[in-house]
Structures are given as structure tokens and as C-alpha cells.
Enzyme design. Structure first.
Site, PDB file in Angstrom:
ATOM      1  N   HIS A 139     -10.339   1.095   1.422  1.00 13.42           N
ATOM      2  CA  HIS A 139      -9.796   2.654   1.654  1.00 13.42           C
ATOM      3  C   HIS A 139     -11.011   3.389   2.076  1.00 13.42           C
ATOM      4  O   HIS A 139     -10.956   4.211   3.321  1.00 13.42           O
ATOM      5  CB  HIS A 139      -8.882   3.037   0.633  1.00 13.42           C
ATOM      6  CG  HIS A 139      -7.410   2.655   0.868  1.00 13.42           C
ATOM      7  ND1 HIS A 139      -6.711   2.806   2.250  1.00 13.42           N
ATOM      8  CD2 HIS A 139      -6.440   2.138   0.051  1.00 13.42           C
ATOM      9  CE1 HIS A 139      -5.451   2.243   2.003  1.00 13.42           C
ATOM     10  NE2 HIS A 139      -5.495   2.001   0.733  1.00 13.42           N
ATOM     11  N   GLU A 142      -8.880  -0.847  -2.960  1.00 18.30           N
ATOM     12  CA  GLU A 142      -9.232   0.548  -2.927  1.00 18.30           C
ATOM     13  C   GLU A 142     -10.455   0.920  -2.212  1.00 18.30           C
ATOM     14  O   GLU A 142     -10.966   1.909  -1.537  1.00 18.30           O
ATOM     15  CB  GLU A 142      -9.088   1.150  -4.379  1.00 18.30           C
ATOM     16  CG  GLU A 142      -7.780   1.047  -5.133  1.00 18.30           C
ATOM     17  CD  GLU A 142      -6.689   1.583  -4.234  1.00 18.30           C
ATOM     18  OE1 GLU A 142      -6.870   2.496  -3.455  1.00 18.30           O
ATOM     19  OE2 GLU A 142      -5.495   0.987  -4.323  1.00 18.30           O
ATOM     20  N   CYS A 186       0.822  -1.111  -0.170  1.00 23.58           N
ATOM     21  CA  CYS A 186       0.118   0.094  -0.057  1.00 23.58           C
ATOM     22  C   CYS A 186       0.728   1.208  -0.115  1.00 23.58           C
ATOM     23  O   CYS A 186       1.790   1.196   0.517  1.00 23.58           O
ATOM     24  CB  CYS A 186      -0.905  -0.065   1.024  1.00 23.58           C
ATOM     25  SG  CYS A 186      -2.095   1.284   1.385  1.00 23.58           S
TER      26      CYS A 186
END
Length: 183
Positions: free
Chosen positions: A157, A154, A110
Site C-alpha cells: 500500500h 501493507e 483488503c
């Protein structure tokens, strides 16, 4: 231009917040954010530009990773069939996913995590998502394999979840390494 100095690192509270949906059609500000994130990913994969601007290579970047708590992310990556996925997406929603699991053999990395974390991150092998792309068009994407993993990373996140939260049996997530592209 976004650089690594703009990428917030683990421990920053924005990475643990559930990001807010954006209004549709996208504002100029949100479209510019998506375009800038996509440009960062392309630059990070260009060896000359990555060296010049000290960029870590990445295939995905979510708005919270640049300190913006909005449901926006960008992906610039090929799947196993050499199909390029290069887009910014707003308000993505998973509309279906497989029960079957998949994972990256060497684990995940990441851009917001400067250390290496060892461990397998279980992900859905297939998923379908809907959202609005950076051109204000509704998109439905059916994803499988590697690219499905990128999108799930993603999406996490946007919900305040870090990849190492999903590593089963990892007692100390601050311990071990993961090579490869950062997501």
C-alpha cells in the site's frame, strides 16, 4: 475514531501513489495517525464494536487507505505461534527476504476493496523489516508465514500496489471473490 467511512476505496488516486517518508522522531500528528489506525484494527476485531460501528474486520491498515500519503501502517494480528503483533510502524524498509514464496490459501482481501477478488497472491515466505514504531523506537522484525504476508500487503500500500496487482494470470481483477479478514 476511524470508521469504514474514513477508508478510501479502490479507484481513489492516493492508493496508487508512492507514499512519502515521515520525519523522525515522529510528529504528534503522525503518532496520532498510527495510534488511530491501530485502534481501528482492534475495534474491527471486537464483534460488539464492529457491529455497533459497522466495521469490517481487518488485521492491517496503511495510511494511504485513510487518504494520507505517508509511509505509515498499523498491524494487529497473531502469527501461527499465537505471538501478537500489535504496532504502528513508520518508514518501514525490507532489509532482507526469502526467495521461497508463500501465499494465503484462500487469497487476500483488503479494507479498500469492497468486492471479492479470487486468486493466489505470491509473497515472500520470510522477510526482515526495519522501521520506527508508534513509540518512536527503532524496531527490526523477522517475520515468517501469515504475519509476513500481512506486513507485505501493507508495505505494498505504501508503494501504490494493490494485492490483486500480484495475482498471476488474473485478466480482470474486478471479477472474483476472496473470503476472510481484510488487510
Amino acid at each position: 475514531m476511524i470508521t469504514m467511512n474514513d477508508v478510501v476505496r479502490e479507484g481513489h488516486p492516493v492508493l496508487r501513489k508512492v507514499a512519502e517518508p515521515v520525519s523522525i522522531p515522529l510528529s504528534d500528528e503522525d503518532r496520532n495517525t498510527l495510534t488511530s489506525m491501530l485502534e481501528f484494527l482492534k475495534n474491527s476485531q471486537d464483534p460488539e464494536l464492529a457491529e455497533k460501528y459497522d466495521l469490517r474486520p481487518g488485521v492491517g491498515l496503511a495510511a494511504p487507505q485513510i487518504g494520507i500519503s505517508k509511509r505509515l501502517f498499523a498491524v494487529h494480528s497473531m502469527d501461527e505461534n499465537d505471538k501478537l503483533y500489535s504496532l504502528g510502524i513508520a518508514n518501514p524498509k525490507v532489509i532482507s527476504h526469502s526467495i521461497e514464496q508463500n501465499q494465503l490459501e484462500n487469497g487476500e482481501g483488503c479494507l479498500s476493496v469492497d468486492r471479492e477478488v479470487e486468486g493466489i497472491v505470491p509473497r515472500h515466505a520470510r522477510l526482515t523489516i526495519k522501521g520506527i514504531d508508534h513509540n518512536n523506537e527503532e524496531v527490526t522484525l523477522r517475520l515468517r508465514g501469515y504475519i509476513a504476508i500481512v506486513f507485505q500487503h501493507e508495505l505494498d500500500h505504501l508503494d501504490g500496489v494493490m494485492f490483486y496487482d500480484r495475482i498471476e494470470g488474473l485478466e480482470d481483477p474486478f471479477k472474483q471473490p476472496v473470503p476472510g479478514y481484510a488487510l
